[in-house]
Design an enzyme around this catalytic site. Structure first.
Site, PDB file in Angstrom:
ATOM      1  N   LEU A 117       0.829  -1.196   0.000  1.00  0.00           N
ATOM      2  CA  LEU A 117       0.000   0.000   0.000  1.00  0.00           C
ATOM      3  C   LEU A 117       0.873   1.260   0.000  1.00  0.00           C
ATOM      4  O   LEU A 117       0.697   2.150  -0.833  1.00  0.00           O
ATOM      5  CB  LEU A 117      -0.881  -0.037   1.267  1.00  0.00           C
ATOM      6  CG  LEU A 117      -1.973   0.998   1.390  1.00  0.00           C
ATOM      7  CD1 LEU A 117      -3.039   0.790   0.330  1.00  0.00           C
ATOM      8  CD2 LEU A 117      -2.634   0.908   2.784  1.00  0.00           C
ATOM      9  N   GLU A 119       3.424   4.332  -0.234  1.00  0.00           N
ATOM     10  CA  GLU A 119       4.240   4.915  -1.306  1.00  0.00           C
ATOM     11  C   GLU A 119       5.067   6.068  -0.752  1.00  0.00           C
ATOM     12  O   GLU A 119       4.585   6.822   0.089  1.00  0.00           O
ATOM     13  CB  GLU A 119       3.321   5.437  -2.430  1.00  0.00           C
ATOM     14  CG  GLU A 119       2.504   4.329  -3.052  1.00  0.00           C
ATOM     15  CD  GLU A 119       1.620   4.828  -4.197  1.00  0.00           C
ATOM     16  OE1 GLU A 119       1.538   6.058  -4.394  1.00  0.00           O
ATOM     17  OE2 GLU A 119       1.024   3.966  -4.870  1.00  0.00           O
ATOM     18  N   ALA A 121       6.217   8.627  -2.570  1.00  0.00           N
ATOM     19  CA  ALA A 121       5.768   9.885  -3.179  1.00  0.00           C
ATOM     20  C   ALA A 121       4.268  10.089  -2.976  1.00  0.00           C
ATOM     21  O   ALA A 121       3.755  11.185  -3.149  1.00  0.00           O
ATOM     22  CB  ALA A 121       6.083   9.881  -4.662  1.00  0.00           C
ATOM     23  N   ILE A 148       7.914  -2.417   1.773  1.00  0.00           N
ATOM     24  CA  ILE A 148       7.085  -3.611   1.612  1.00  0.00           C
ATOM     25  C   ILE A 148       7.747  -4.825   2.276  1.00  0.00           C
ATOM     26  O   ILE A 148       8.799  -5.300   1.837  1.00  0.00           O
ATOM     27  CB  ILE A 148       6.793  -3.872   0.114  1.00  0.00           C
ATOM     28  CG1 ILE A 148       6.131  -2.626  -0.511  1.00  0.00           C
ATOM     29  CG2 ILE A 148       5.949  -5.125  -0.069  1.00  0.00           C
ATOM     30  CD1 ILE A 148       4.901  -2.094   0.212  1.00  0.00           C
ATOM     31  N   GLN A 270      15.010   0.542  45.523  1.00  0.00           N
ATOM     32  CA  GLN A 270      13.608   0.942  45.337  1.00  0.00           C
ATOM     33  C   GLN A 270      13.368   1.585  43.960  1.00  0.00           C
ATOM     34  O   GLN A 270      12.330   1.370  43.341  1.00  0.00           O
ATOM     35  CB  GLN A 270      13.223   1.934  46.429  1.00  0.00           C
ATOM     36  CG  GLN A 270      11.890   1.607  47.033  1.00  0.00           C
ATOM     37  CD  GLN A 270      11.568   2.473  48.236  1.00  0.00           C
ATOM     38  OE1 GLN A 270      12.280   3.432  48.550  1.00  0.00           O
ATOM     39  NE2 GLN A 270      10.493   2.142  48.903  1.00  0.00           N
ATOM     40  N   GLY A 331      24.642   1.405  30.866  1.00  0.00           N
ATOM     41  CA  GLY A 331      25.381   1.558  29.605  1.00  0.00           C
ATOM     42  C   GLY A 331      25.540   0.252  28.859  1.00  0.00           C
ATOM     43  O   GLY A 331      25.624   0.227  27.623  1.00  0.00           O
ATOM     44  N   GLU A 354       0.730  -0.649  10.421  1.00  0.00           N
ATOM     45  CA  GLU A 354      -0.739  -0.542  10.547  1.00  0.00           C
ATOM     46  C   GLU A 354      -1.178   0.842  11.011  1.00  0.00           C
ATOM     47  O   GLU A 354      -2.188   0.986  11.680  1.00  0.00           O
ATOM     48  CB  GLU A 354      -1.337  -1.591  11.510  1.00  0.00           C
ATOM     49  CG  GLU A 354      -0.662  -2.938  11.567  1.00  0.00           C
ATOM     50  CD  GLU A 354      -0.892  -3.773  10.323  1.00  0.00           C
ATOM     51  OE1 GLU A 354      -1.563  -3.280   9.399  1.00  0.00           O
ATOM     52  OE2 GLU A 354      -0.382  -4.902  10.281  1.00  0.00           O
ATOM     53  N   GLY A 355      -0.383   1.860  10.686  1.00  0.00           N
ATOM     54  CA  GLY A 355      -0.799   3.242  10.965  1.00  0.00           C
ATOM     55  C   GLY A 355      -0.135   3.827  12.194  1.00  0.00           C
ATOM     56  O   GLY A 355       0.078   3.138  13.192  1.00  0.00           O
ATOM     57  N   THR A 356       0.172   5.118  12.090  1.00  0.00           N
ATOM     58  CA  THR A 356       0.905   5.809  13.160  1.00  0.00           C
ATOM     59  C   THR A 356      -0.020   6.170  14.329  1.00  0.00           C
ATOM     60  O   THR A 356      -1.249   6.053  14.234  1.00  0.00           O
ATOM     61  CB  THR A 356       1.500   7.118  12.603  1.00  0.00           C
ATOM     62  OG1 THR A 356       0.410   7.931  12.138  1.00  0.00           O
ATOM     63  CG2 THR A 356       2.467   6.860  11.465  1.00  0.00           C
TER      64      THR A 356
HETATM   65  C1  LIG Z   1       8.446  -2.312   9.967  1.00  0.00           C
HETATM   66  C2  LIG Z   1       7.501  -1.758   8.944  1.00  0.00           C
HETATM   67  C3  LIG Z   1       6.841  -2.622   8.080  1.00  0.00           C
HETATM   68  C4  LIG Z   1       5.980  -2.102   7.103  1.00  0.00           C
HETATM   69  N1  LIG Z   1       5.395  -2.968   6.227  1.00  0.00           N
HETATM   70  C5  LIG Z   1       4.592  -2.471   5.238  1.00  0.00           C
HETATM   71  C6  LIG Z   1       4.032  -3.341   4.254  1.00  0.00           C
HETATM   72  O1  LIG Z   1       4.286  -4.565   4.262  1.00  0.00           O
HETATM   73  N2  LIG Z   1       3.225  -2.815   3.310  1.00  0.00           N
HETATM   74  C7  LIG Z   1       2.942  -1.481   3.256  1.00  0.00           C
HETATM   75  O2  LIG Z   1       2.187  -1.079   2.375  1.00  0.00           O
HETATM   76  N3  LIG Z   1       3.482  -0.620   4.159  1.00  0.00           N
HETATM   77  C8  LIG Z   1       4.303  -1.080   5.147  1.00  0.00           C
HETATM   78  N4  LIG Z   1       4.871  -0.229   6.049  1.00  0.00           N
HETATM   79  C9  LIG Z   1       4.620   1.198   5.939  1.00  0.00           C
HETATM   80  C10 LIG Z   1       3.702   1.742   7.021  1.00  0.00           C
HETATM   81  O3  LIG Z   1       2.404   1.201   6.847  1.00  0.00           O
HETATM   82  C11 LIG Z   1       3.734   3.269   6.905  1.00  0.00           C
HETATM   83  O4  LIG Z   1       5.045   3.681   7.274  1.00  0.00           O
HETATM   84  C12 LIG Z   1       2.711   3.943   7.819  1.00  0.00           C
HETATM   85  O5  LIG Z   1       1.403   3.644   7.404  1.00  0.00           O
HETATM   86  C13 LIG Z   1       2.890   5.454   7.825  1.00  0.00           C
HETATM   87  O6  LIG Z   1       2.842   5.955   6.522  1.00  0.00           O
HETATM   88  P1  LIG Z   1       4.029   6.851   5.969  1.00  0.00           P
HETATM   89  O7  LIG Z   1       5.324   6.178   6.312  1.00  0.00           O
HETATM   90  O8  LIG Z   1       3.768   7.160   4.557  1.00  0.00           O
HETATM   91  O9  LIG Z   1       3.992   8.136   6.872  1.00  0.00           O
HETATM   92  P2  LIG Z   1       3.352   9.579   6.487  1.00  0.00           P
HETATM   93  O10 LIG Z   1       1.960   9.355   6.011  1.00  0.00           O
HETATM   94  O11 LIG Z   1       4.320  10.253   5.567  1.00  0.00           O
HETATM   95  O12 LIG Z   1       3.356  10.279   7.858  1.00  0.00           O
HETATM   96  C14 LIG Z   1       4.412  11.136   8.347  1.00  0.00           C
HETATM   97  C15 LIG Z   1       3.921  11.749   9.658  1.00  0.00           C
HETATM   98  O13 LIG Z   1       2.765  12.555   9.420  1.00  0.00           O
HETATM   99  C16 LIG Z   1       1.649  12.102  10.178  1.00  0.00           C
HETATM  100  N5  LIG Z   1       0.431  12.197   9.358  1.00  0.00           N
HETATM  101  C17 LIG Z   1       0.255  11.738   8.090  1.00  0.00           C
HETATM  102  N6  LIG Z   1      -0.994  11.967   7.677  1.00  0.00           N
HETATM  103  C18 LIG Z   1      -1.628  12.611   8.686  1.00  0.00           C
HETATM  104  C19 LIG Z   1      -2.947  13.119   8.877  1.00  0.00           C
HETATM  105  N7  LIG Z   1      -3.888  13.003   7.940  1.00  0.00           N
HETATM  106  N8  LIG Z   1      -3.246  13.695  10.056  1.00  0.00           N
HETATM  107  C20 LIG Z   1      -2.298  13.800  11.038  1.00  0.00           C
HETATM  108  N9  LIG Z   1      -1.044  13.335  10.918  1.00  0.00           N
HETATM  109  C21 LIG Z   1      -0.712  12.742   9.769  1.00  0.00           C
HETATM  110  C22 LIG Z   1       1.983  10.643  10.506  1.00  0.00           C
HETATM  111  O14 LIG Z   1       1.315  10.215  11.679  1.00  0.00           O
HETATM  112  C23 LIG Z   1       3.486  10.704  10.686  1.00  0.00           C
HETATM  113  O15 LIG Z   1       3.786  11.168  11.983  1.00  0.00           O
HETATM  114  C24 LIG Z   1       5.750  -0.703   7.026  1.00  0.00           C
HETATM  115  C25 LIG Z   1       6.403   0.162   7.913  1.00  0.00           C
HETATM  116  C26 LIG Z   1       7.285  -0.354   8.846  1.00  0.00           C
HETATM  117  C27 LIG Z   1       8.011   0.603   9.754  1.00  0.00           C
END
Ligand SMILES: Cc1cc2nc3c(=O)[nH]c(=O)nc-3n(C[C@H](O)[C@H](O)[C@H](O)COP(=O)(O)OP(=O)(O)OC[C@H]3O[C@@H](n4cnc5c(N)ncnc54)[C@H](O)[C@@H]3O)c2cc1C
Length: 372
Positions: A117, A119, A121, A148, A270, A331, A354-356
């Site tokens: 999913l 990207e 860019a 990915i 403690q 350390g 699965e989302g930040t």
């Molecule tokens: C270990 C790992 C495994 C992964 N595996 C996969 C995979 O198999 N397939 C896949 O497709 N992806 C994968 N990902 C990607 C992951 O799903 C994305 O990194 C994540 O969804 C965040 O998207 P982004 O990196 O584009 O961040 P961005 O969308 O660029 O976000 C950057 C910052 O802006 C914030 N932000 C963005 N949009 C908004 C909004 N609308 N409102 C408020 N804040 C916002 C975010 O919370 C973040 O703090 C993986 C990532 C990791 C670290």
């Protein structure tokens, strides 16, 4: 077909055998074949898959203790379990009979499907930039993906791309594309901070021709396909955070019972006991929340809010616990000799999968406001 593995045997595989391979995984950034093979023998890839496709059909509440146990070892191990036991769901729900045949291969470990999913860019939702254009019989897919998981080993890629014009609010469509498709460039050169061995990659495709039978679901249903297992996946991932946090705590407790300063074990201080109590409280609360979410899921209740709540709580929880566990190690914990060093890095991947945090907050707030 083998039987459901015993939980003790399962935990010991991830905590002993995968742990033993940790250095090799860290240095080669790949999972050794023997680990992949043993995971398949144990049934790690088939825990939740339907019986008709060779799976054990565990409901979420019964699956979680296994997934939690797998997360106590190196991140690559839990990723093997987490990915396969989730990604079959959209194929079962939206796939054709032909596409569903893949699920038996997932169960045995012969097939691996990477979910694509994100990207660099574009984004992770309707703001995706990848596009598919229909020709008379086929589709031409153009775009890129990054981060990915298991792109190094995947036999198929579940790609979600836009199927209308270049405007931002695209209608999305999913495709299940075999690795060997002409024009598919898989560039496994994206080293990560942690969770080594999970083969993260860039994917690039420019006018890549795929037949219509590779489409998963109907045109415009891509977001639905992508979201169809997101709540399930967020609950599953939350249990991984509980498992890793428990491991961090166990490492800290064991260290505190070995390390003496000023003539006394630090476990008798403690201040250190306070850290241990805080870690235990966090892990226990996280586990209780995740189990509650799983019970709701198994009972068919709506789980969008509780799944995001579990993910939000647990990602903060695993952050706090790994911080404290590192502190308890002093350390020494900052050196590669200490498992907590790797655990600390592995934990940071949860911020994004699965989302930040920010996105979980959006989901929770929207749900709460809508139901008020
Ligand atoms: C270990 C790992 C495994 C992964 N595996 C996969 C995979 O198999 N397939 C896949 O497709 N992806 C994968 N990902 C990607 C992951 O799903 C994305 O990194 C994540 O969804 C965040 O998207 P982004 O990196 O584009 O961040 P961005 O969308 O660029 O976000 C950057 C910052 O802006 C914030 N932000 C963005 N949009 C908004 C909004 N609308 N409102 C408020 N804040 C916002 C975010 O919370 C973040 O703090 C993986 C990532 C990791 C670290």
């Amino acid at each position: 077909m083998s039987n459901v593995p015993g939980l003790d045997e399962f935990r010991s595989f991830f905590l002993d055998e995968v742990e033993e391979a940790a250095e090799e995984i860290e240095s080669t950034d790949a999972i050794p074949e023997r680990v992949l093979k043993r995971a398949a023998e144990l049934g790690a890839y088939r825990l939740t898959l339907p019986e008709e496709h060779g799976g054990f059909d565990l409901k979420l509440s019964d699956y979680l203790p296994y997934l939690e146990a797998s997360a106590e070892g190196p991140g690559a191990g839990r990723m093997l379990v987490h990915l396969t036991n989730g990604v079959w769901r959209p194929i079962a729900e939206f796939g054709t009979d032909e596409q569903r045949k893949l699920i038996a291969g997932l169960a045995s470990g012969d097939e691996v499907v990477a979910f694509c999913l994100t990207e660099q860019a574009g984004g992770t939702g309707r703001d995706l930039r990848s596009r598919a254009v229909k020709t008379q019989d086929d589709w031409l897919l153009s775009g890129e993906k990054h981060l990915i998981t298991f792109a190094d080993r995947a036999t198929h890629f579940l790609l979600v791309v836009g199927t209308d014009s270049e405007h931002e609010e695209a209608s999305l469509t999913a495709f299940l594309v075999p690795r060997e498709t002409d024009g598919f460039e898989i560039d496994v050169s994206q080293p990560t901070m942690g969770i080594h061995g999970t083969g993260h990659a860039f994917l690039r495709y420019e006018n890549m021709r795929v037949p219509d039978r590779f489409r998963l679901g109907v045109v415009g249903q891509g977001l639905e396909v992508a979201l169809s297992f997101l709540d399930y996946s967020r609950i599953s991932l939350s249990t991984c955070m509980v498992g890793l946090a428990k491991r961090a705590m166990d490492e800290a407790v064991a260290f505190s019972k070995r390390r003496e300063t000023f003539g006394k074990l630090i476990s008798s201080r403690q201040a250190i006991q306070g850290h241990i109590a805080d870690m235990h409280t966090d892990v226990t609360a996280g586990r209780a929340l995740v189990r509650a979410a799983a019970t709701d899921y198994d009972e068919g209740l709506p789980v969008r809010i509780i799944a995001a709540t579990a993910k939000l709580f647990c990602l903060n929880m695993v952050g706090r616990v790994t911080d404290l566990a590192l502190k308890v190690h002093g350390g020494y914990g900052f050196t590669k000799a200490a498992p907590i060093e790797r655990i600390y890095r592995d934990a940071r991947g949860f911020w994004f999968e699965e989302g930040t945090q920010e996105i979980q907050r959006l989901v929770i707030a929207r749900g709460v406001l809508d139901s008020a």
